[in-house]
Scaffold this motif. Sequence first.
Motif, short mmCIF file in Angstrom:
data_model
loop_
_atom_site.label_atom_id
_atom_site.label_comp_id
_atom_site.label_asym_id
_atom_site.label_seq_id
_atom_site.Cartn_x
_atom_site.Cartn_y
_atom_site.Cartn_z
N HIS A 7 15.80 -12.80 23.48
CA HIS A 7 14.69 -12.03 22.89
C HIS A 7 14.28 -10.96 23.88
O HIS A 7 13.77 -11.27 24.96
N THR A 8 14.48 -9.71 23.49
CA THR A 8 14.11 -8.60 24.37
C THR A 8 13.64 -7.42 23.52
O THR A 8 13.92 -7.36 22.32
N HIS A 9 12.95 -6.52 24.17
CA HIS A 9 12.51 -5.29 23.52
C HIS A 9 13.25 -4.08 24.07
O HIS A 9 12.94 -2.96 23.70
N GLN A 10 14.21 -4.31 24.96
CA GLN A 10 14.99 -3.23 25.56
C GLN A 10 16.48 -3.45 25.31
O GLN A 10 16.97 -4.58 25.39
N VAL A 11 17.19 -2.35 25.07
CA VAL A 11 18.65 -2.41 24.99
C VAL A 11 19.15 -2.47 26.43
O VAL A 11 18.79 -1.62 27.25
N SER A 130 12.61 -20.67 24.20
CA SER A 130 13.18 -19.62 25.03
C SER A 130 12.22 -19.34 26.17
O SER A 130 11.03 -19.11 25.95
N LEU A 131 12.75 -19.39 27.38
CA LEU A 131 11.94 -19.19 28.58
C LEU A 131 12.26 -17.84 29.21
O LEU A 131 13.43 -17.46 29.28
N GLY A 132 11.23 -17.17 29.67
CA GLY A 132 11.39 -15.89 30.34
C GLY A 132 11.14 -16.02 31.82
O GLY A 132 11.19 -17.12 32.38
N THR A 152 14.20 -11.97 28.40
CA THR A 152 13.37 -11.07 29.22
C THR A 152 12.11 -10.65 28.47
O THR A 152 11.16 -10.18 29.07
N ASP A 153 12.10 -10.76 27.14
CA ASP A 153 10.99 -10.35 26.29
C ASP A 153 10.68 -8.88 26.52
O ASP A 153 11.57 -8.05 26.54
N ALA A 154 9.40 -8.54 26.71
CA ALA A 154 9.01 -7.14 26.86
C ALA A 154 8.91 -6.72 28.33
O ALA A 154 8.43 -5.63 28.63
#
Length: 196
Positions: A7-11, A130-132, A152-154
């Motif tokens: 889960h991420t907000h960046q490519v 899911s752990l960041g 990494t999330d956001a």
Amino acid sequence: MTYIDFHTHQVPAEQDVVAVVDGRDTWGIHPWRADQKQSVPDLSAKLAIGECGLDALKGPSMSVQEEVFVRQVSLSEEFGKPLIIHCVKAIERLLHLRKSLNPKQSWMLHGFRGKPQQLRSLVDAGFFVSLGPQHNEESLLLCPAERLMLETDADAESSIKEIYNNVAQKRGLDLTNLCSLMAENYRTFFQKEPHL
């Protein structure tokens, strides 16, 4: 080796990272925006529904959030897509909804920072977690391997590779084995092969 960012907000810039990018690979109505009208896009090409969920600290009323969340659970079931969930200070309510709705699709609580007791409740209810970069160390060690995901999330400063290195060290795993485990969890959760 292939690294999976669940889960991420960046490519990602790295060539060896499979990233599940919010809004590109998934679609959902975030609880903070649960009171805003949104049309449902074509979900056939999406990996999952989300991020969606419940947030007791931010957003419209819990009743509005819950109504929108339940609609997204219905979409998850209708389209055969797993659910990626944002949940803040509402885990008991989330557990209640999972039990009452009895979904067939997998649910993943992303960005989990909770204590072992919460982790056990989620795992017992069938959740993936899911752990960041910020997580409870004890929960990381106790999480069953087959329910663990990494993200990494956001956090634009976080590197998924650093998170993998950190988790491999803490859990006493070889990095190659951790990458293989994450690939297997990807297959189980998304019912697809992870492709670069």
